[in-house]
Design a protein around this motif. Structure first.
Motif: not given
Length: 201
Positions: A75-90
Motif C-alpha cells: 500500500d505505501a508504494q502504491i500511495a507514493e505514486g498515487w500522491n505523487g501526481i501533483f506539480g506546481a500551483e498555477i
C-alpha cells in the motif's frame, strides 16, 4: 454572461497542476504489464468514482489497483505514486482568484479523495486561504458532473445556480454544470480564467 454572485473553481489543472502519468510511471516497475497496458487499465472506473465519493477506503482502492494493474507493491508504494501526481500551483490563476475575491465570493469544488486532499493541503497552503470554502466530492458524497453535486453547492452557499460562474478544465464537467443551470467556462490555460473575470469587470 449574466449576473454572477459567486465564482466556483475546479482545483486540478485549474489552480494546481497534476498528471496521472506520474503515478503510472511510478507503478510500472511493480507491474508485469507493459506501460501501454497500464495506461489503458488505469482510469475513471467505478472504484475510482467510489473513492472520490468517499464510499471506499484508501486500502480498498489500492487493493483494487493492485489486482487491476497486477502490482506487486504494498500500500505505501502504491500511495507514493498515487500522491505523487501533483506539480506546481498555477500562480497566475490563484492571483486572479484573490483579486476577484475582493468583489465576489470564491469557492472551489474538486473531485478528489481523502488521500489527495491530505497531500495538497500540506503542499499548497495557499489553496485553502484563497477560497471562502472548498467543497470536496469525498466529503459531500457526490461528484462532478452530477447535477445533484452542483445543486448541493448552490444550496450550501445560498446562491441561485444561474448566478454561479464555474471554471473547470474538463468539458464533461462544464457541460454538467450548464445542465444544472450554472454558467461555465472551460479552462485550457490561465488566460481563460483571466479573460472571463475581465468580462465581469
Amino acid at each position: 454572461m449574466s449576473r454572477v454572485d459567486a465564482l466556483l473553481f475546479d482545483l486540478g489543472n485549474v489552480v494546481i497542476e497534476f498528471d496521472f502519468e506520474l503515478a503510472i510511471r511510478h507503478w510500472a516497475p511493480f507491474s508485469t504489464l507493459p506501460l501501454r497496458e497500464l495506461r489503458e487499465r488505469f482510469g475513471n472506473d467505478e472504484p475510482y468514482r467510489q473513492f472520490e465519493r468517499g464510499e471506499i477506503t484508501p486500502a480498498d482502492y489500492y487493493d483494487g489497483l493492485r489486482r487491476n494493474l497486477k502490482l506487486s507493491a504494498i500500500d505505501a508504494q502504491i500511495a507514493e505514486g498515487w500522491n505523487g501526481i501533483f506539480g506546481a500551483e498555477i500562480t497566475e490563476t490563484l492571483d486572479a482568484i484573490e483579486r476577484a475575491r475582493k468583489h465576489v465570493p470564491c469557492y472551489a469544488f474538486s473531485n478528489t479523495n481523502a488521500e489527495h486532499q491530505r497531500t495538497w493541503n500540506a503542499a499548497y497552503p495557499r489553496i485553502a486561504a484563497s477560497f471562502d470554502r472548498v467543497f470536496l466530492s469525498s466529503d459531500i458524497g457526490m461528484r462532478k458532473p452530477e447535477a445533484a453535486a452542483f445543486l448541493h453547492i448552490a444550496d450550501a452557499i445560498g446562491v441561485a445556480p444561474s448566478n454561479i460562474l464555474f471554471f473547470d478544465d474538463l468539458v464533461e464537467n462544464v457541460v454538467g454544470a450548464v445542465a444544472a443551470g450554472l454558467q461555465a467556462v472551460q479552462v485550457r490555460s490561465p488566460a481563460d480564467v483571466r479573460e472571463a473575470l475581465a468580462r465581469l469587470n
